[in-house]
Design an enzyme around this catalytic site. Structure first.
Site, PDB file in Angstrom:
ATOM      1  N   HIS A  43      40.092   4.296 -28.626  1.00  0.00           N
ATOM      2  CA  HIS A  43      41.491   3.866 -28.723  1.00  0.00           C
ATOM      3  C   HIS A  43      41.883   3.863 -30.199  1.00  0.00           C
ATOM      4  O   HIS A  43      41.856   2.830 -30.858  1.00  0.00           O
ATOM      5  CB  HIS A  43      41.648   2.471 -28.119  1.00  0.00           C
ATOM      6  CG  HIS A  43      43.063   2.014 -27.973  1.00  0.00           C
ATOM      7  ND1 HIS A  43      43.500   1.265 -26.907  1.00  0.00           N
ATOM      8  CD2 HIS A  43      44.155   2.213 -28.760  1.00  0.00           C
ATOM      9  CE1 HIS A  43      44.797   1.013 -27.046  1.00  0.00           C
ATOM     10  NE2 HIS A  43      45.209   1.565 -28.163  1.00  0.00           N
ATOM     11  N   GLU A  70      42.705   6.529 -25.415  1.00  0.00           N
ATOM     12  CA  GLU A  70      43.741   5.556 -25.102  1.00  0.00           C
ATOM     13  C   GLU A  70      44.668   5.379 -26.292  1.00  0.00           C
ATOM     14  O   GLU A  70      44.243   5.522 -27.442  1.00  0.00           O
ATOM     15  CB  GLU A  70      43.123   4.191 -24.786  1.00  0.00           C
ATOM     16  CG  GLU A  70      42.190   4.157 -23.610  1.00  0.00           C
ATOM     17  CD  GLU A  70      41.600   2.776 -23.383  1.00  0.00           C
ATOM     18  OE1 GLU A  70      41.097   2.534 -22.284  1.00  0.00           O
ATOM     19  OE2 GLU A  70      41.650   1.939 -24.320  1.00  0.00           O
ATOM     20  N   HIS A 190      39.493  -3.899 -19.278  1.00  0.00           N
ATOM     21  CA  HIS A 190      39.838  -5.013 -20.165  1.00  0.00           C
ATOM     22  C   HIS A 190      39.171  -6.289 -19.677  1.00  0.00           C
ATOM     23  O   HIS A 190      39.530  -6.845 -18.647  1.00  0.00           O
ATOM     24  CB  HIS A 190      41.347  -5.231 -20.288  1.00  0.00           C
ATOM     25  CG  HIS A 190      41.706  -5.924 -21.585  1.00  0.00           C
ATOM     26  ND1 HIS A 190      42.019  -5.221 -22.732  1.00  0.00           N
ATOM     27  CD2 HIS A 190      41.741  -7.221 -21.923  1.00  0.00           C
ATOM     28  CE1 HIS A 190      42.268  -6.067 -23.712  1.00  0.00           C
ATOM     29  NE2 HIS A 190      42.093  -7.284 -23.251  1.00  0.00           N
TER      30      HIS A 190
END
Length: 237
Positions: A43, A70, A190
């Site tokens: 990410h 991401e 997450h």
């Protein structure tokens, strides 16, 4: 079987804390694949505080499983993804100064913007996933904008799991059921951990992939990377 993609942001954070190349991000990615991980997730944020844009380019050359990138689709991010062409891009609505991702997309309010972004990636042959809260309406919006997959934002599940796992999972079951009805595939991520991943997997049988970084790396400090990956794989069967 649900696939395990390991987010290596925390490895880059540790490297950047001292400068140099220790730990070696590329070697860690290779080792994770050798230990059984079925994907590598990164990410990159605009300030490059952990994953650098060059890391994304370097990882594309060596990742043999699946590279998932991401990020918030600002122009710089879009250009990077189109240059690298990973197997999957996951769109996350985090602000520039966010410590970590903290919400899913409002796929209704952002329909026009997201439709254009997703079409751009799909024309390049990149599978698209959209980060959403466990809300059937947001799942319907994800289908309407042309996303291939949703990634269910699982922080609320992880927080509530300790008190009442049956209540914690219910919104995710409903969202996953709607996704299944609409023919859109499901990822999740997450705050999933060894404590809560198996129950989540059993309750969401059509789960394609989980992306786990922070918990896995922290657990690996105690248990070792090879052990931890195989423990996840066992729980995801």
């Amino acid at each position: 079987m649900t696939k395990l993609s390991v987010n290596v942001n925390k490895i880059a954070t540790l490297r950047n804390a001292r400068g140099g190349t220790i730990p070696d991000l590329l070697k860690v990615a290779k080792d994770l694949e050798d230990f059984g991980a079925q994907g590598i997730t990164i990410h990159p944020r605009p300030d490059e505080r952990h994953i650098r844009y060059q890391d994304a380019r370097d990882l594309k050359k060596i990742v043999q499983t699946e590279l998932n990138i991401e990020g918030n689709p600002i122009s710089k991010f879009i250009d990077l993804v189109l240059e690298i062409k990973p197997e999957q891009v996951t769109l996350v609505p985090d602000s520039i100064d966010a410590i970590t991702s903290n919400s899913g997309w409002d796929t209704i309010k952002n329909k026009d913007f997201l439709t254009d972004v997703i079409e751009t990636f799909k024309q390049a042959g990149i599978r698209t996933s959209i980060f959403v809260d466990p809300d059937p309406e947001m799942v319907e919006g994800a289908k309407a904008i042309g996303a291939d997959r949703i990634e269910l934002y699982t922080e609320s599940y992880a927080l509530a799991y300790i008190k009442n796992k049956e209540i914690a999972i219910q919104p995710f079951i409903e969202a996953a059921k709607r996704a299944d009805e609409l023919g859109i595939e499901i990822n999740a991520g997450h705050d999933l951990s060894l404590d809560n991943i198996q129950y989540f997997r059993k309750q969401i049988p059509n789960l394609k992939e989980v992306s786990i970084g922070h918990a896995l790396i922290c657990e690996a400090l105690y248990l070792g990377l090879e052990n931890i990956v195989n423990m996840y794989l066992h729980k995801l069967k």
